[in-house]
Scaffold this motif. Structure first.
Motif, short mmCIF file in Angstrom:
data_model
loop_
_atom_site.label_atom_id
_atom_site.label_comp_id
_atom_site.label_asym_id
_atom_site.label_seq_id
_atom_site.Cartn_x
_atom_site.Cartn_y
_atom_site.Cartn_z
N ARG A 701 0.86 -1.18 0.00
CA ARG A 701 0.00 0.00 0.00
C ARG A 701 0.90 1.23 0.00
N GLN A 702 0.72 2.08 -1.01
CA GLN A 702 1.67 3.16 -1.21
C GLN A 702 1.71 4.15 -0.05
N GLN A 761 9.76 10.26 2.09
CA GLN A 761 8.36 10.24 1.68
C GLN A 761 7.92 8.82 1.32
N PRO A 762 6.60 8.54 1.43
CA PRO A 762 6.09 7.24 0.98
C PRO A 762 6.30 7.08 -0.52
N ILE A 763 6.17 5.84 -0.98
CA ILE A 763 6.36 5.54 -2.40
C ILE A 763 5.23 6.15 -3.22
N ALA A 764 5.59 6.83 -4.29
CA ALA A 764 4.58 7.50 -5.11
C ALA A 764 4.38 6.84 -6.47
N SER A 765 5.30 5.98 -6.84
CA SER A 765 5.29 5.42 -8.20
C SER A 765 4.71 4.01 -8.23
N ALA A 766 3.78 3.78 -9.15
CA ALA A 766 3.22 2.44 -9.33
C ALA A 766 4.30 1.47 -9.80
N VAL A 769 6.11 0.06 -6.87
CA VAL A 769 5.30 -0.97 -6.20
C VAL A 769 5.51 -2.32 -6.89
N GLN A 770 5.46 -2.30 -8.22
CA GLN A 770 5.66 -3.55 -8.98
C GLN A 770 7.08 -4.08 -8.77
N ARG A 777 9.14 -11.39 -4.04
CA ARG A 777 8.67 -12.74 -4.38
C ARG A 777 9.84 -13.61 -4.84
N GLU A 778 10.74 -13.00 -5.60
CA GLU A 778 11.91 -13.74 -6.08
C GLU A 778 12.78 -14.21 -4.91
#
Length: 897
Positions: A701-702, A761-766, A769-770, A777-778
């Motif tokens: 969650r960004q 700052q929190p992450i702003a870029s989608a 997130v990816q 996961r890797e």
């Protein structure tokens, strides 16, 4: 042609350069190696003379004198003196005859008619020659018309030409240049002063409006050398004077003030000369790279509770503060004499002691302060009560400075003075502005001797970016902003709470005293609390109010340390904190002081995450206090409340209560105590929808209510998960600020990592997130693979601090865990290193609180062994501590663990 700058006899005798100059002139073409050797000799001789204690003023002029002779010799050796109409002019600082070791040598090649090819080639040869022999030359090649046009268009060019002097010049040519740029032709006194004033304001704005930052610019910052030059430029333009001393005869400076100005310049010149020596270049920033060495070179030595570098920087900051005061007073003088010359001189009476003239406050006669010393404080109160006033007249500023000695013990015991000081704090407007003004004029330090001890004092770290006095005034400013409707949107919760404060002046007093004992032997919070309590009683405050102020000073770090270093999701921690605070009234005051203090320490450290931490602790504590300290909520009650709220959210999303309860049946109570209903609903929905074969589950969650980006991991438990995750997130350049690891009864782990970008700052870029999901996961698909330590460059500033690694263990009985505290030097990849070291030691991390203050990281981990038992054996604790110290032994290194 005017004569070159004379080399003082004692300098000429000491350095023996004259004989060397005689070897230059006969050589045509000039010998580059010979000139370069002389340039090197001049530099080394000046540096040796400096370390031997020769006056820096002589050395600065000596280098300019040396360059005069080198340039003239080279000009003649290249036959430029035989070219008709060509002249060589020194401009800027070189024109003033002032050259530090790394200063540029600024010159103007002046010519009459368009240059022919031979002249262009010879000028090019001359400039190339200067560069080849190791001189940093700034040059322009112009006609008189070019100079006139550029100077009329650009105030900087006009200023450079104002300071020019001829080195080699056809007869009458330089005088023609001076006439072209004379005040009656361009930039008259009023236009020149207005332009330079605007230029100074923009420069101060560009350099942060304060000289009191960690790495100040001693030339361009407020109170720096450029401010002294500003006075000189205006003096020269308005009076035609070439020396600051001439301001005395014009009545703009007293002899004492002129002495202070010259002494301040000499102090900054010593620092700049030494800085250029150490850096080997034109460097005007007091970078951490040089501060310690500068302190040693300038003769400072470490003392108890006061490092040499801190003594040196305090002297520097006090010097620039004094120069700021003089600059302000003189510019006010100039403003009255130049800009307000034709304004009405009508006097508006205010009281028997004060009046307004041209919109500025002034005393009614020169004896006011001597006849009635409390007027020294009344000045600032009147400025608050008369917002139409633009400031204080220069003559009154001078009297304030001259009569500060009247602020003695008798003054401080005078009821009128004590009343006036408290009235300044109680005014609805102008509190911060007038306290800053009182500090600039030295009144605040005189009235509060304890404050005088911390004026200009810096702490040699990356956390406190201002001097202590500047920080204190910044904290009061932040408190004042909570009361201002125009700033309410910045921190609405603080604004709401501030409206409930019955006596804001008590908060301001707490802000004034909270760090006033910095640098003394002992706990500054306790010492400051004693000072505050005595001050409050002395100023007529009720015992209850004095106790509140003293408690706030003593406890001013309590809330931030609890929020940032302890697990505030643990009801026991909140209960302990609530017991220390005691009541809602104290909590409200402490909350506001804490927010203002963090913001005032380093604005870059205040972010949505910090705001969320402090706010959550405040809300939890307020609930605890309202319920009553003797009636704390039980664990079942707290779990039931959060589950009920989470079920409401999940039902609204279409999930059945039975499905939720089935999932929750595998979770211990700790999970519900450490997560909000919103987080639980988010996790539960995702777990309900995922197939076990699709694990690991990675959710991002960004931006959340916690003011950070939240990463949730649901996967099979593995002892390496913390190290794997910390390393992966470090590789992505993310800062981990909190980690919570929960293991279910079915051997699954529920891990939550709160992260920020390196900007805070929190992450702003989608895309980010990816990227996070893909890498995690890797890594989690192959948990047995040992993670490697991330190799990232340590930022320059962090390399200059030696922070010893300290490791300690403490029990956490109510959770059957061990609290592992690590204090060490911050550096890229720190948490990854710690995670790998703990993994190697068979330590399982359940919770992590990450706190970084400048160059120091203070991280707390709640750990067990691999059998989920606390680590209590002293020998094992010692082995773990040793492994951690080995992994963290070199902050700058990137070795593998």
């Amino acid at each position: 042609m005017s004569p070159l700058i004379p080399l003082p006899d004692h300098i000429a005798h000491r350095l023996g350069w004259e004989a060397a100059y005689q070897t230059l002139r006969p050589r045509q073409p000039p010998d580059r190696q010979h000139y370069a050797a002389l340039v090197t000799r001049i530099r080394k001789d000046l540096e040796t003379a400096f370390t031997d204690g020769v006056d820096v003023t002589d050395l600065v002029h000596a280098r300019a004198a040396a360059m005069d002779r080198l340039l003239v010799a080279a000009w003649e050796a290249l036959s430029l003196h035989r070219q008709t109409g060509l002249g060589l002019v020194a401009v800027g600082g070189y024109g003033r005859g002032e050259l530090h070791p790394g200063s540029d040598i600024d010159i103007l090649v002046l010519f009459d008619t368009p240059l022919n090819q031979e002249q262009e080639e010879r000028i090019g040869q001359f400039l190339t020659f200067l560069w080849d022999i190791g001189l940093e030359v700034g040059h322009s090649v112009r006609t008189l018309d070019d100079c006139t046009r550029e100077a009329a268009r650009d105030i900087t060019v006009a200023t450079n030409l104002l300071e020019s002097r001829p080195l080699l010049m056809p007869a009458g040519r330089f005088e023609a240049l001076r006439q072209r740029i004379a005040p009656e032709r361009m930039w008259n006194s009023r236009a020149f002063f207005a332009a330079k004033l605007t230029e100074q304001e923009a420069r101060h704005q560009r350099f942060g409006e304060t000289a009191y930052r960690l790495e100040p610019n001693l030339k361009e910052g407020p109170g720096g050398l450029r401010d002294i030059q500003m006075i000189g430029w205006v003096t020269q333009r308005h009076f035609g004077a070439s020396a600051l001393e001439e301001l005395v005869s014009h009545g703009f400076l007293t002899e004492a003030e002129c002495h202070d100005l010259v002494a301040g310049q000499s102090c900054l010149w010593r620092v700049r000369f030494a800085l250029h020596m150490l850096s080997g270049r034109k460097e005007d920033r007091l970078l951490f790279d040089f501060q310690r060495r500068l302190a040693n070179l300038l003769g400072f030595t470490d003392q108890d509770h006061n490092l040499a570098v801190e003594q040196f920087m305090q002297q520097y900051f006090r010097t620039v503060m004094g120069l700021e005061r003089l600059n302000e007073m003189l510019l006010q003088h100039f403003s009255e004499a130049i800009l307000l010359e034709d304004h009405s001189d009508e006097v508006v009476p205010i009281n028997r002691r004060f009046q307004a003239r041209r919109g500025f406050l002034e005393i009614t006669h020169p004896q006011v302060f001597r006849q009635y010393p409390p007027a020294l404080l009344e000045t600032f109160l009147l400025l608050q009560q008369h917002p139409e006033l633009k400031g204080i007249r220069a003559s009154t500023i001078r009297e304030i400075r001259a009569q500060r000695h009247l602020i003695d013990d008798d003054f401080r015991h005078n009821l009128a003075c004590r009343t006036l000081f408290m009235e300044i704090l109680r005014q609805p407007h102008g509190v911060t502005r007038q306290l800053r003004r009182m500090n600039r004029y030295g009144v605040l330090a005189a009235y509060l001797p304890a404050f005088g001890m911390i004026v200009g004092r810096m702490q040699y770290d990356l956390f406190h970016i201002y001097t202590v006095d500047e920080h204190i005034l910044g904290v009061i400013r932040n408190l004042r902003r909570f009361a201002a409707p125009e700033h309410e949107s910045e921190l609405p919760e603080c604004a709401r709470i501030f409206r409930q404060i019955p006596k804001p002046e008590l908060l301001y007093l707490a802000g004034l005293f909270h760090d006033i004992a910095k640098g003394r032997d002992g706990d500054h919070s306790e010492l400051g609390a004693d000072e505050a309590h005595a001050f409050c009683l002395h100023h007529g405050l009720a015992v209850h109010d004095a106790n509140l102020v003293a408690w706030l000073v003593k406890a001013h770090l309590l809330m931030s340390l609890t929020a940032q270093r302890r697990d505030i999701s643990d009801p026991a921690v909140v209960m302990e904190f609530a017991g220390q605070v005691g009541n809602s009234m104290r909590l409200n005051h402490l909350y506001l002081l804490t927010v203002a203090d963090i913001q005032g320490t380093n604005p870059q450290l205040w972010n949505s995450w910090k705001s969320s931490l402090i706010s959550n602790l405040y809300a939890s504590t307020q609930r605890m206090l309202r319920r009553g300290l003797d009636n704390p909520p039980g664990q079942d009650e707290l779990v039931g409340e959060v589950q009920t709220h989470a079920l409401e959210l999940l039902k609204a999303q279409g999930l059945e209560a039975s499905d939720c309860l089935r999932i929750w049946g595998h979770f211990d109570a700790e999970y519900f105590l450490r997560h909000s209903a919103d987080e639980i609903a988010w996790h539960t929905r995702a777990i309900h929808e995922v197939d076990e074969t699709d694990l690991p589950l990675v959710l991002v969650r960004q931006e959340t209510a916690r003011g950070s980006t939240e990463i949730f991991l649901y996967t099979r438990d593995h002892p390496h998960l913390f190290a794997l995750t910390a390393t992966a997130l470090t590789q992505l350049g993310l800062d981990i600020v909190d980690a919570r690891i929960i293991t279910t009864r079915t051997d699954r782990t529920l891990d939550t990592f709160l992260v920020l970008e390196d900007t805070g700052q929190p992450i702003a870029s989608a895309f980010r997130v990816q990227e996070i999901g893909r890498l995690l996961r890797e890594r989690l698909n192959d948990p047995d693979k040992r993670p490697g330590v991330i190799r990232r460059t340590t930022p320059r500033r962090l390399k200059h601090f030696d922070v010893a690694t300290q490791v300690s263990f403490a029990p956490q009985p109510h959770h059957n865990r061990t609290v592992l505290s690590i204090s060490t030097a911050d550096r890229p990849g720190l948490l990854s290193r710690i995670g790998i070291a703990l993994m190697d030691c068979g330590v399982k991390v359940y919770n992590a609180k990450i706190a970084t203050a400048g160059e120091q990281a203070d991280d707390v981990f709640y750990v067990t062994d691999l059998d989920d038992q606390p680590i209590q054996d002293p020998e094992r604790q010692q082995r773990i501590a040793q492994r951690l110290r080995e992994a963290l032994q070199d902050p700058a290194a990137a070795q593998t663990a």
